[in-house]
Write an enzyme that holds these catalytic residues in place. Structure first.
Site, PDB file in Angstrom:
ATOM      1  N   TRP A  70       0.858  -1.189   0.000  1.00 54.52           N
ATOM      2  CA  TRP A  70       0.000   0.000   0.000  1.00 54.52           C
ATOM      3  C   TRP A  70       0.894   1.239   0.000  1.00 54.52           C
ATOM      4  CZ3 TRP A  70      -0.763   4.323   2.991  1.00 54.52           C
ATOM      5  CH2 TRP A  70      -2.010   4.968   2.883  1.00 54.52           C
ATOM      6  N   SER A 136       4.541  -4.868   2.776  1.00 53.39           N
ATOM      7  CA  SER A 136       3.624  -4.066   3.572  1.00 53.39           C
ATOM      8  C   SER A 136       2.293  -4.794   3.765  1.00 53.39           C
ATOM      9  CB  SER A 136       3.455  -2.698   2.911  1.00 53.39           C
ATOM     10  OG  SER A 136       2.788  -1.788   3.735  1.00 53.39           O
ATOM     11  N   ASP A 260      13.158   1.876   8.694  1.00 53.64           N
ATOM     12  CA  ASP A 260      11.771   1.933   8.235  1.00 53.64           C
ATOM     13  C   ASP A 260      10.946   2.709   9.255  1.00 53.64           C
ATOM     14  OD1 ASP A 260       9.128   1.466   7.448  1.00 53.64           O
ATOM     15  OD2 ASP A 260       9.570  -0.540   6.702  1.00 53.64           O
ATOM     16  N   HIS A 289      11.050   2.077   4.172  1.00 51.22           N
ATOM     17  CA  HIS A 289       9.930   1.239   3.733  1.00 51.22           C
ATOM     18  C   HIS A 289      10.032   0.902   2.245  1.00 51.22           C
ATOM     19  CE1 HIS A 289       6.235  -0.656   4.879  1.00 51.22           C
ATOM     20  NE2 HIS A 289       5.522  -0.025   3.967  1.00 51.22           N
TER      21      HIS A 289
END
Length: 323
Positions: A70, A136, A260, A289
């Site tokens: 996402w 994710s 992250d 990320h």
């Protein structure tokens, strides 16, 4: 005949009355796929007639299915797919409902439905001994797929920068993120998604990432349905996988960056590795990320190593069974 018609009418009235007073049916198990007619490549159709776009590169006995994170779509995996396909591995990635080139049905943004979409792809393409790679929220879809459909068709999984096991703060999860922060994020998406994406990109990438690569990532996100993004964000942050992860019974590699800031290592990746029996954790130093871009070469090599190990193990088992 009159008595039979009367019974039918009574049943219809009763079901309508139950719906009116708010009595819902119990949650059901995943229904067997009805195998809707295959659409021309590169599209598949789910049981609720959602059309999913997919890409299928390379050939080989081993197939790797990539589940995007996402708020991206399947193009995020192109560099990993190129590396693996060039090494003789079949690679498949698809746009989730409401994302990229797939249709937006307006519903089905819960983990059960998203996992069932993954099941449709695996079933309709006739895949066996699949390696699933998720980023994710994609990691959650993989775990839910295993919970609902079993692991008969899966040989191993890679969970990359996973937003698991439970990212939102609650009384029994005090280290989670304040729910108000997620509501603020969704408000920004609903009112000015380009501005939010521009700000979020500073955390997603590293200063060394080229401006053109950052623009590519941002553009990808703008090609998704805002409705789908807000609904899947609710799904992602409000779902607790702590009881599900210990039931994973396939070989698991957890890859996470120690920089992250979207899904901090200590409250996500490390806990995931602790909860899944026998899982291996690989920590990438300095990785945010967007690890699939910022640490592309290392990730590509780790994925290829994992796939080759899985293929070697499968060939050994197959040879033993044939004796």
């Amino acid at each position: 005949m009159e008595r039979r018609d009367a019974l039918k009418s009574a049943a219809v009235l009763l079901s309508g009355s139950l719906a009116t007073i708010g009595i819902a049916a119990a949650p059901s198990s995943p229904k067997p796929h009805s195998q809707p007619p295959r659409l021309p490549f590169p599209y598949l159709q789910t049981d609720d007639r959602t059309t999913l776009f997919y890409k299928d590169w390379g050939t080989g006995d081993t197939a790797v299915v990539f589940v995007h994170g996402w708020p991206l779509h399947s193009d995020m995996w192109q560099y990993q797919m190129l590396h693996l396909a060039s090494a003789g591995v079949r690679t498949i990635a698809y746009d989730q409902r409401g994302c990229g080139r797939s249709t937006d049905p307006g519903t089905g943004y819960d983990f059960d439905s998203l996992a069932d979409d993954l099941g449709v792809l695996i079933d309709q393409l006739g895949l066996r001994e699949v390696v699933l790679v998720g980023h994710s929220i994609g990691a959650g879809q993989i775990v839910r797929y295993l919970s609902r459909h079993g692991s008969d068709k899966v040989s191993g999984i890679v969970l990359l920068a996973a937003s698991l096991p439970y990212i939102q703060r609650s009384p029994d999860n005090p280290d989670g993120v304040d729910p108000a922060r997620f509501e603020h994020l969704r408000t920004r998406i609903r009112t000015d998604i380009p501005k939010w994406l521009g700000d979020a990109a500073k955390l997603f990438f590293v200063p060394e990432t080229s401006p053109e690569m950052v623009q590519w990532g941002v553009r990808m996100c703008t090609e998704n349905s805002i409705w789908a993004l807000t609904q899947t964000n609710h799904t992602d942050v409000e779902t607790d996988f702590r009881a599900e992860l210990p039931k994973v019974k396939v070989r698991t590699l957890v890859i996470h960056g120690d920089a992250d800031r979207t899904c901090p290592l200590e409250t996500t990746g490390r806990r995931v590795a602790q909860l899944i029996p026998g899982a291996e954790l690989r920590v990438y130093e300095g990785a945010p990320h967007g690890i699939f871009v910022t640490h592309m070469e290392r990730l590509d090599n780790d994925l290829l190593e994992f796939v080759r190990d899985q293929r070697s193990s499968f060939q050994t088992i197959s040879k033993w069974r044939s004796l």
